[in-house]
Design an enzyme around this catalytic site. Structure first.
Site, short mmCIF file in Angstrom:
data_model
loop_
_atom_site.label_atom_id
_atom_site.label_comp_id
_atom_site.label_asym_id
_atom_site.label_seq_id
_atom_site.Cartn_x
_atom_site.Cartn_y
_atom_site.Cartn_z
CG ASP A 1 -1.82 1.14 1.35
OD1 ASP A 1 -2.02 1.83 0.32
OD2 ASP A 1 -2.36 1.37 2.46
CG ASP B 1 -3.76 4.56 -2.12
OD1 ASP B 1 -2.95 3.69 -1.72
OD2 ASP B 1 -4.87 4.74 -1.60
#
Ligand SMILES: *[C@@H]1O[C@H](CO)[C@@H](O)[C@H](O)[C@H]1NC(C)=O
Ligand SMILES: *[C@@H]1O[C@H](CO)[C@@H](O)[C@H](O)[C@H]1NC(C)=O
Ligand SMILES: *[C@@H]1O[C@H](CO)[C@@H](O)[C@H](O)[C@H]1NC(C)=O
Ligand SMILES: *[C@@H]1O[C@H](CO)[C@@H](O)[C@H](O)[C@H]1NC(C)=O
Ligand SMILES: *[C@@H]1O[C@H](CO)[C@@H](O)[C@H](O)[C@H]1NC(C)=O
Length: 428
Positions: free
Chosen positions: A136, A314
């Site tokens: 992430d 992201d």
């Protein structure tokens, strides 16, 4: 996990360089830029091609709360002045009541996955304990379930007593979820290895109870790849620690996200997966903690709809989130588009006319195919499809977009800790 082919390629490249190479112990530690195979887990589309509304809403709520937590961490680490211009910490986002009813406290332990996410293997401890984590770039902490967790489903558990290199740290760690639950845990340091790169005394959390929302998630935990400013644990995220310890050949890591052959490459880029130069853009401010770049523009179906905006890249988010006003302007430019779910900021468009979406930062244009932008039929037999761009106020400011995997599939995406820059290259 350990890719011999890559190692050989790197070794050959070194051998063919002009300077004679003498054997050196540091060499072996710097030739191991390595690929980590990633697996796509879950999808926003059901098997019959229908948009999985419940899964998408859970994902969107979790995304909002992730960024809320990021801003809380940033403020805690550096004070309120550190928040990016226009940013504000929003109220905890909650699941709509129809998704909450009957779910809380009584979660079936099925293999259902809530998110579309990209997972890969890491090890922690001595001897090593295996985990499959969600990589992430939109958060900065590493966490896994602890051996003492009774509510962690079938996830792999970290047992500190079984690791000779593990050490408990002071403090606590918690994450709040939109279903009202909290995951909490304790910080540790231990040896962490990803793709052949080993960091000692890596700070992470081992959670002792897991949120209902996470128990059936395909990932055991999260591997944060953001900047230190966003860390709740306050330590150096893995890539930063790897650079500080001289454990990685370079501070670059790169993603290829696709149906097949997806990988995270750590400690460089994988030349087999892209062509041409990497177009780098400096992050707006590394103190903001985000892999955020300015000067973006976007067109939909060939029409320019927004320019000079900030974008956070992201890997932990699926669809693209634009500030609500920008999302409206975007969808206003698409023929036949209509609001699908006002609360979640979702739009639908005739399936036969799903547009191409193209982003640019002044260099090449990175185009998302209509197929990748299509998040699925609104319902069985419908002629409308949900679009992969939602309007959402994440508290990041009126001008900041969040570009998730839907965008990242359009380019080889490189994150450079050395340069504090994000790069894009043409996929091979
Ligand atoms: C950890 O993963 C490696 C590589 O897949 C495997 O060889 C090893 O047996 C696993 N260890 C355990 C304890 O499951
Ligand atoms: C934890 O806190 C105690 C008391 O403040 C301190 O003595 C100890 O060194 C700390 N441990 C770590 C690992 O930081
Ligand atoms: C986990 O533990 C914390 C602290 O004891 C508690 O506040 C929280 O409600 C627990 N969460 C779950 C999902 O049980
Ligand atoms: C992915 O792999 C499957 C099975 O090996 C194959 O059928 C499919 O064509 C591949 N897709 C792409 C985009 O390469
Ligand atoms: C990007 O940052 C580097 C320093 O890391 C600087 O030398 C360069 O001029 C910056 N590029 C732009 C376009 O601002």
């Amino acid at each position: 996990m350990f890719c011999k082919t890559t190692l050989i390629t790197v070794a050959l490249a070194l051998l063919s360089s002009a300077t004679p190479i003498t054997h050196d112990d540091t060499l072996s530690s710097v030739t191991n830029g390595i690929h980590v195979p990633l697996q796509k887990r879950g999808s926003l589309k059901t098997a019959d091609g229908v948009f999985d509304y419940e899964r998408a809403v859970r994902h969107l709520v979790r995304q909002k709360n992730k960024f809320r937590q990021n801003l809380i961490n940033l403020q805690k680490n550096f004070g309120a002045d550190a928040l990016p211009l226009g940013a504000s910490i929003k109220a905890l986002a909650t699941l709509p009541s129809h998704l909450l009813s009957g779910k809380r406290g009584a979660v079936p332990l099925t293999d259902q996955s809530f998110d579309l996410e990209w997972t890969g293997p890491i090890t922690i401890g001595t001897p090593s304990q295996n985990f499959t984590l969600d990589f992430d770039t939109g958060s900065s902490d590493l966490w896994v379930p602890a051996a003492s967790c009774a509510s962690c489903g079938s996830h792999a558990l970290y047992d500190p007593s079984a690791s000779s290199s593990g050490s408990k740290q002071n403090g606590t760690f918690s994450i709040q979820y939109g279903d009202g639950s909290t995951t909490s845990g304790l910080p540790y340091t231990d040896t962490v290895t990803v793709g052949g790169i080993t960091v000692t005394n890596q700070v992470f959390a081992a959670v002792t109870n897991e949120s209902a929302q996470f128990t059936s998630d395909p990932a055991d935990g999260v591997f944060g790849l953001g900047f230190p400013a966003l860390s709740r644990l306050g330590g150096q995220p893995f890539m930063f620690a790897a650079m500080a310890q001289g454990a990685a050949p370079s501070g670059e890591f790169a993603f290829k996200l696709d149906q097949n052959g997806s990988e995270l490459f750590i400690g460089g880029t994988n030349p087999a997966l892209y062509t041409g130069d990497i177009e780098f853009h400096n992050v707006t401010s590394k103190l903001s903690g985000f892999w955020q770049i300015g000067g973006g523009s976007v067109s939909v179906g060939g029409k320019a709809v927004a320019s000079d905006f900030e974008a956070v890249i992201d890997s932990g988010s699926t669809i693209i989130s634009a500030p609500p006003a920008a999302a409206k302007a975007f969808w206003d430019a698409v023929d036949g588009a209509q609001v699908f779910d006002a609360d979640q900021g979702l739009w639908a468009v005739p399936c036969a006319a799903v547009p191409e979406v193209a982003f640019s930062w002044g260099g090449k244009t990175w185009t998302i195919s209509a197929d990748d932008f299509n998040a699925g039929l609104t319902d069985v037999g419908s002629t409308l499809c949900v679009g992969g761009l939602a309007g959402a106020d994440l508290g990041l400011g009126e001008d900041t977009w969040l570009l998730g995997d839907t965008f990242m599939k359009s380019a080889y995406t490189v994150f450079s800790v050395d340069k504090s820059a994000v790069g894009f290259a043409q996929l091979a």
